[in-house]
Scaffold this active site. Sequence first.
Site, PDB file in Angstrom:
ATOM      1  N   GLY A 113      -1.422  -7.252   4.305  1.00 58.29           N
ATOM      2  CA  GLY A 113      -2.348  -6.848   3.255  1.00 58.29           C
ATOM      3  C   GLY A 113      -1.922  -7.492   1.942  1.00 58.29           C
ATOM      4  N   GLY A 155      -3.625  -7.522  -1.084  1.00 61.97           N
ATOM      5  CA  GLY A 155      -4.421  -7.080  -2.239  1.00 61.97           C
ATOM      6  C   GLY A 155      -3.533  -6.884  -3.444  1.00 61.97           C
ATOM      7  N   ASN A 156      -3.825  -5.857  -4.212  1.00 59.63           N
ATOM      8  CA  ASN A 156      -3.074  -5.647  -5.460  1.00 59.63           C
ATOM      9  C   ASN A 156      -1.580  -5.479  -5.210  1.00 59.63           C
ATOM     10  OD1 ASN A 156      -5.106  -5.887  -7.354  1.00 59.63           O
ATOM     11  ND2 ASN A 156      -5.782  -3.791  -7.039  1.00 59.63           N
ATOM     12  N   ILE A 157      -1.227  -4.573  -4.300  1.00 54.14           N
ATOM     13  CA  ILE A 157       0.199  -4.315  -4.073  1.00 54.14           C
ATOM     14  C   ILE A 157       0.842  -5.473  -3.312  1.00 54.14           C
ATOM     15  CG2 ILE A 157       1.900  -2.797  -2.956  1.00 54.14           C
ATOM     16  CD1 ILE A 157       0.031  -0.452  -3.475  1.00 54.14           C
ATOM     17  N   ASP A 200      -3.668 -11.221   5.831  1.00 53.00           N
ATOM     18  CA  ASP A 200      -4.743 -10.373   5.298  1.00 53.00           C
ATOM     19  C   ASP A 200      -6.026 -10.816   5.976  1.00 53.00           C
ATOM     20  OD1 ASP A 200      -6.838  -9.230   3.615  1.00 53.00           O
ATOM     21  OD2 ASP A 200      -5.227  -8.773   2.207  1.00 53.00           O
ATOM     22  N   ARG A 217     -10.167   4.615  -1.795  1.00 57.32           N
ATOM     23  CA  ARG A 217     -11.353   5.485  -1.838  1.00 57.32           C
ATOM     24  C   ARG A 217     -12.273   4.996  -2.955  1.00 57.32           C
ATOM     25  NH1 ARG A 217     -12.171  11.742  -2.778  1.00 57.32           N
ATOM     26  NH2 ARG A 217     -14.019  11.973  -1.486  1.00 57.32           N
ATOM     27  N   ASN A 267      -8.553   4.201   7.692  1.00 59.06           N
ATOM     28  CA  ASN A 267      -7.196   3.685   7.473  1.00 59.06           C
ATOM     29  C   ASN A 267      -6.326   3.801   8.724  1.00 59.06           C
ATOM     30  OD1 ASN A 267      -7.229   2.506   4.908  1.00 59.06           O
ATOM     31  ND2 ASN A 267      -7.239   4.497   3.934  1.00 59.06           N
ATOM     32  N   HIS A 314       4.200  12.773   0.133  1.00 58.63           N
ATOM     33  CA  HIS A 314       3.705  11.962  -0.981  1.00 58.63           C
ATOM     34  C   HIS A 314       2.329  12.474  -1.379  1.00 58.63           C
ATOM     35  CE1 HIS A 314       3.373   8.639  -3.656  1.00 58.63           C
ATOM     36  NE2 HIS A 314       2.395   8.052  -3.003  1.00 58.63           N
TER      37      HIS A 314
HETATM   38  N1  APR Z   1      -4.783  -6.401   8.321  1.00 65.42           N
HETATM   39  C1  APR Z   1      -4.335  -7.015   7.200  1.00 65.42           C
HETATM   40  N2  APR Z   1      -4.811  -6.740   5.974  1.00 65.42           N
HETATM   41  C2  APR Z   1      -5.776  -5.829   5.870  1.00 65.42           C
HETATM   42  C3  APR Z   1      -6.297  -5.150   6.994  1.00 65.42           C
HETATM   43  C4  APR Z   1      -5.763  -5.477   8.271  1.00 65.42           C
HETATM   44  N3  APR Z   1      -6.193  -4.884   9.388  1.00 65.42           N
HETATM   45  N4  APR Z   1      -7.241  -4.291   6.555  1.00 65.42           N
HETATM   46  C5  APR Z   1      -7.313  -4.394   5.233  1.00 65.42           C
HETATM   47  N5  APR Z   1      -6.430  -5.337   4.807  1.00 65.42           N
HETATM   48  C6  APR Z   1      -6.179  -5.799   3.447  1.00 65.42           C
HETATM   49  C7  APR Z   1      -7.437  -5.905   2.603  1.00 65.42           C
HETATM   50  O1  APR Z   1      -8.194  -7.073   2.894  1.00 65.42           O
HETATM   51  C8  APR Z   1      -6.883  -5.916   1.182  1.00 65.42           C
HETATM   52  O2  APR Z   1      -6.698  -7.231   0.679  1.00 65.42           O
HETATM   53  O3  APR Z   1      -5.369  -4.891   2.715  1.00 65.42           O
HETATM   54  C9  APR Z   1      -5.523  -5.213   1.336  1.00 65.42           C
HETATM   55  C10 APR Z   1      -5.410  -3.944   0.507  1.00 65.42           C
HETATM   56  O4  APR Z   1      -5.420  -4.304  -0.803  1.00 65.42           O
HETATM   57  P1  APR Z   1      -6.096  -3.438  -1.991  1.00 65.42           P
HETATM   58  O5  APR Z   1      -7.425  -2.948  -1.554  1.00 65.42           O
HETATM   59  O6  APR Z   1      -5.996  -4.241  -3.243  1.00 65.42           O
HETATM   60  O7  APR Z   1      -5.172  -2.148  -2.072  1.00 65.42           O
HETATM   61  P2  APR Z   1      -3.762  -1.999  -2.820  1.00 65.42           P
HETATM   62  O8  APR Z   1      -3.985  -1.504  -4.195  1.00 65.42           O
HETATM   63  O9  APR Z   1      -2.951  -3.220  -2.617  1.00 65.42           O
HETATM   64  O10 APR Z   1      -3.140  -0.790  -1.992  1.00 65.42           O
HETATM   65  C11 APR Z   1      -2.816  -0.937  -0.624  1.00 65.42           C
HETATM   66  O11 APR Z   1      -1.270   0.881  -0.549  1.00 65.42           O
HETATM   67  O12 APR Z   1      -0.600   2.507  -2.100  1.00 65.42           O
HETATM   68  C12 APR Z   1      -1.455   2.154  -1.094  1.00 65.42           C
HETATM   69  O13 APR Z   1      -3.368   3.477  -1.684  1.00 65.42           O
HETATM   70  C13 APR Z   1      -2.901   2.177  -1.510  1.00 65.42           C
HETATM   71  O14 APR Z   1      -3.544   2.321   0.774  1.00 65.42           O
HETATM   72  C14 APR Z   1      -3.517   1.469  -0.329  1.00 65.42           C
HETATM   73  C15 APR Z   1      -2.490   0.394  -0.028  1.00 65.42           C
END
Ligand code: APR
Length: 319
Positions: free
Chosen positions: A9, A11-13, A34, A84, A102, A182
């Site tokens: 994944g 994304g942001n994190i 991702d 969400r 999720n 958490h």
């Molecule tokens: N495999 C790989 N990546 C995936 C999959 C998957 N099956 N499903 C979703 N993703 C990717 C999305 O495409 C997205 O780029 O996970 C990424 C999530 O990134 P964000 O939506 O920006 O979320 P982020 O703020 O990074 O948080 C990630 O951590 O703290 C928690 O609540 C937060 O559950 C969330 C997670």
Amino acid sequence: MLNKIAVIGGGNIGGVVVQEAVSRRLARNVALVDVKPPEFAKGKCLDIAEGTPVISADINVEGSREYDVIEGADIVINTAGVPRTTRPDGTMPTREELLGTNLKITDFVSEGIARFAPDAMVISIANPLDAIVYRLHMNLKKDRSRLIGMAGVLDSARYRLFIAQEAGVSVDNVQAMVLGGHGDSMIPIRSACRIAGMPVEQFVAPEKLDALEARTRKAGGEVVKLLGVGSAFVSPAWSALEMAEAIAYDKKKIMPVSTLLKGEYGVNGLFVGVPALLGKNGMEKVIEMDLTEKEKELFKKSVASVQKTADEVIAMTQK
Ligand code: APR
């Protein structure tokens, strides 16, 4: 230096984790998977790779939509999930719908890890933390030393910041632990909170501490509200990297992590945030700390809410 760290994944994190893993030179190879089209992970990694000559980092950074990119990773950091957010039709998914989505993502992630990095140490950040880490445990059946959740490091960092600001001291001077699940039931452990080795009450009045602890419990929501979109991402990423570094450098560092309890704290078979020692073998030891009667009571309540989440996860598996 590790051979390989993989992030699931981007994304942001996940984006911050990859970027920091490279700039901290945590591993020779940093991989990102991702599923986002067209080739989001590839693009993200190309951007970072193109910056490596500027920071003199001979690190191979590779991104893909396919899980084989994580092959052979020593440490996997999982951030895959959906937040969400409002749907295009203006409705919001229910908590249960979101959890269902999720958990499906987590099943997919588990397959990828089992297939391409079965021996990796897994640190999971994705929310809802307690549910996701439990599902990973059900799917991967790893020794408990090799699967941990990141929550307590971040929750404790928030508690430490608020106390440092109130007391007018360096964040470095504040030691603190936030334990339990958490969520709203997390417990900032006041009896273990020290400023330069002295009890926190010597610096901050009890009523003020009550308020700071309440703020800590809601700190994630506070950031979400201010950002307007998404959730906190830099501090969670740094917190997970703190755990990864303790493992990579065999630091034997004690920090609060979500770990599978086997009788410690009177709990069996649940992932709960407690102090644990992290080193080259992952979660090497659960540390049992003395709690006051009130803290024990709150810990029990928090464990009950973690149990409820685990029951929900099991029920959703059977559907
Ligand atoms: N495999 C790989 N990546 C995936 C999959 C998957 N099956 N499903 C979703 N993703 C990717 C999305 O495409 C997205 O780029 O996970 C990424 C999530 O990134 P964000 O939506 O920006 O979320 P982020 O703020 O990074 O948080 C990630 O951590 O703290 C928690 O609540 C937060 O559950 C969330 C997670």
